[in-house]
Motif scaffolding. Structure first.
Motif, PDB file in Angstrom:
ATOM      1  N   LEU A 134      27.810 -88.374  25.113  1.00 41.58           N
ATOM      2  CA  LEU A 134      26.927 -87.302  25.588  1.00 41.58           C
ATOM      3  C   LEU A 134      27.715 -86.108  26.104  1.00 41.58           C
ATOM      4  O   LEU A 134      27.232 -84.981  26.075  1.00 41.58           O
ATOM      5  CB  LEU A 134      25.987 -87.834  26.666  1.00 41.58           C
ATOM      6  CG  LEU A 134      24.828 -88.644  26.066  1.00 41.58           C
ATOM      7  CD1 LEU A 134      24.521 -89.860  26.895  1.00 41.58           C
ATOM      8  CD2 LEU A 134      23.588 -87.781  25.894  1.00 41.58           C
ATOM      9  N   GLU A 184      16.104 -85.248  22.484  1.00 43.17           N
ATOM     10  CA  GLU A 184      15.259 -86.448  22.370  1.00 43.17           C
ATOM     11  C   GLU A 184      14.464 -86.649  23.659  1.00 43.17           C
ATOM     12  O   GLU A 184      13.263 -86.954  23.621  1.00 43.17           O
ATOM     13  CB  GLU A 184      16.126 -87.681  22.081  1.00 43.17           C
ATOM     14  CG  GLU A 184      16.810 -87.659  20.719  1.00 43.17           C
ATOM     15  CD  GLU A 184      17.995 -86.705  20.625  1.00 43.17           C
ATOM     16  OE1 GLU A 184      18.638 -86.442  21.661  1.00 43.17           O
ATOM     17  OE2 GLU A 184      18.274 -86.199  19.523  1.00 43.17           O
ATOM     18  N   THR A 185      15.139 -86.442  24.789  1.00 40.30           N
ATOM     19  CA  THR A 185      14.437 -86.551  26.076  1.00 40.30           C
ATOM     20  C   THR A 185      13.338 -85.491  26.155  1.00 40.30           C
ATOM     21  O   THR A 185      12.247 -85.742  26.679  1.00 40.30           O
ATOM     22  CB  THR A 185      15.441 -86.379  27.239  1.00 40.30           C
ATOM     23  OG1 THR A 185      16.362 -87.467  27.168  1.00 40.30           O
ATOM     24  CG2 THR A 185      14.761 -86.376  28.591  1.00 40.30           C
TER      25      THR A 185
HETATM   26  N1  ADE Z   1      21.249 -91.761  25.800  1.00 43.35           N
HETATM   27  C1  ADE Z   1      22.098 -91.795  24.774  1.00 43.35           C
HETATM   28  N2  ADE Z   1      21.803 -90.857  23.870  1.00 43.35           N
HETATM   29  C2  ADE Z   1      20.728 -90.185  24.336  1.00 43.35           C
HETATM   30  C3  ADE Z   1      19.973 -89.101  23.838  1.00 43.35           C
HETATM   31  N3  ADE Z   1      20.250 -88.532  22.678  1.00 43.35           N
HETATM   32  N4  ADE Z   1      18.946 -88.674  24.588  1.00 43.35           N
HETATM   33  C4  ADE Z   1      18.668 -89.271  25.771  1.00 43.35           C
HETATM   34  N5  ADE Z   1      19.346 -90.289  26.280  1.00 43.35           N
HETATM   35  C5  ADE Z   1      20.376 -90.756  25.569  1.00 43.35           C
END
Ligand code: ADE
Length: 420
Positions: free
Chosen positions: A343, A58-59
């Protein structure tokens, strides 16, 4: 995986990362729309952005969106255990220097933060405020170039308010966490689901029938409790703030002090943002086999040094599960070194919810550039226009239409004479 150590062996890793980044992108329609507009308008042209974020798929999609907008993006990890190495490798291939290795030690972690700052950012994006505190305390020569910063998480925002109160904050910050389209969804549904996911992947426990003690009933605590309850657990809430504790009671949870809950719990999950929440007195009364996990930002919520000192023996039972045998023979199991388990042992919040958090981040970066030099040095809320826009776009992407007020209704709400 650092940008400097990247070699041939990482090519297949990078290929895996690219596919997973693509997969996440399918669930990020709002970020998708923003990326298309950014690619056409280039609102971040010439802007250097350093992001200290969990290096996830996602980042990666946020970073690629900022890059599409014309920014030069450099990343580092915001936690030593949250990096997805395949994503870091793919990002390097995409031309985004990424300083992060899953399991890096504290020294390397700070070296990576400094490497991200070496790019001399105009904008900082933090998840936990480590970049912004490092720049203020150790790299203050860089501050003159900074337009502003954004913070992703509750813990980071608490630190920023403390910095501001102490008169130490030197550039404007936007509290992205506090946007409604962030914390009401990411903190609640994201942490709720991914925490259960992380603990399940690490242990493969059955949740049904277990006594789950959730420490902290903020948005993340609400989410974790709701999902554990949905799986058939008996949830006990530990909370110091009376209104939240009352809410937990009325939601149907048992509420009690931790010292009492410690005697009966099977699984303990901390989401308070504070330190030494679970400590020696609690370890002393826990049942044999109790599982301890943290989903708060820092690994300070469970007093691990106290547990280490009490333990006669320690061994790794399986990935992310450490067994501590105490003097009386009881075993306690600590997951993911007390780091955020969603995570460390799973993949963090699902893409669909990070879509909204990172849409806010991208739009706030654009906002800071547009308002360069005009923002007061303090912690700003996300502009309401951005928050509402993210909600509107998300609803549209989900195919959900909503009504609008008629002119007559708007007038009625704005008036005070007319009652019936
Ligand atoms: N914080 C919690 N989940 C995340 C994710 N999937 N990507 C980035 N930051 C997060």
């Amino acid at each position: 995986m650092t940008s400097r150590n990247y070699d041939v062996k990482d090519m297949s890793l990078a290929a895996d990362g690219r596919l997973r980044i693509e997969w996440a992108y399918r669930e990020m329609p709002v970020v998708h729309l923003i990326r298309e507009r950014f690619a056409a308008e280039k609102p971040l042209k010439g802007i250097r952005i350093s992001g200290c974020l969990h290096i996830t798929t996602e980042t990666a999609n946020l970073a690629l969106t900022l890059k599409a907008g014309g920014a030069e993006v450099t990343l580092c990890a915001s936690n030593p255990l949250s990096t997805q190495d395949d994503v870091a490798a793919a990002l390097v291939e995409y031309g985004i220097p990424t300083n992060a290795i899953k399991g890096e030690d504290d020294n390397t972690y700070y070296q990576h933060i400094n490497a991200a700052l070496d790019s001399k950012p105009h904008i900082t994006i933090d998840d936990g405020a480590d970049l912004v505190t490092t720049i203020h305390t150790k790299r203050s020569d860089l501050i003159a170039d900074v337009i502003g910063g954004a913070e992703e998480t509750t813990t980071g925002i608490i630190r920023l308010h403390s910095m501001h109160k102490a008169g130490k904050l030197k550039y404007p910050m936007i509290a992205v966490n506090d946007a409604q389209t962030k914390h009401l969804f990411d903190n609640r549904y994201g942490t709720g689901q991914s925490t259960i996911d992380g603990i399940t992947r690490a242990t493969n426990i059955l949740w049904a029938g277990k006594k789950v003690v959730v420490c902290g009933y903020g948005w993340t605590g609400r989410g974790v409790s709701m999902r554990a309850k949905g799986l058939g657990s008996h949830v006990i809430i530990v909370e110091v703030e009376p209104v939240r504790a009352l809410e937990a009671v009325m939601e149907g949870y048992q509420v009690m002090p931790l010292l009492e809950a410690a005697k009966v719990g099977d699984i303990f999950i901390t989401v308070t943002g504070d330190k030494s929440v679970i400590d020696e007195p609690h370890f002393n009364v826990m049942k044999d086999g109790a599982i301890l996990a943290n989903s708060g930002h820092f690994n300070a919520e469970i007093d691990i040094p106290a547990l280490e000192a009490m333990a006669k023996k320690k061994r790794t039972i399986r990935g992310f599960v450490e067994e501590y045998t105490l003097a009386d023979g009881r075993c306690l199991f600590l997951l993911g070194e007390g780091r955020l388990i969603n995570l460390a042992a799973a993949e963090g919040h699902p893409a669909s919810v990070m879509d909204m958090s990172f849409a806010n981040q991208a739009l706030c970066a654009e906002y800071m550039v547009k308002n360069k030099g005009k923002l007061e040095i303090k912690v700003h809320p996300v502009p309401e226009k951005i928050d509402k826009e993210v909600a509107r776009l998300k609803l549209r992407a989900m195919g959900v239409a909503i009504d609008t007020l008629t002119e007559e209704q708007q007038k009625y709400l704005a008036s005070w004479e007319e009652g019936t």
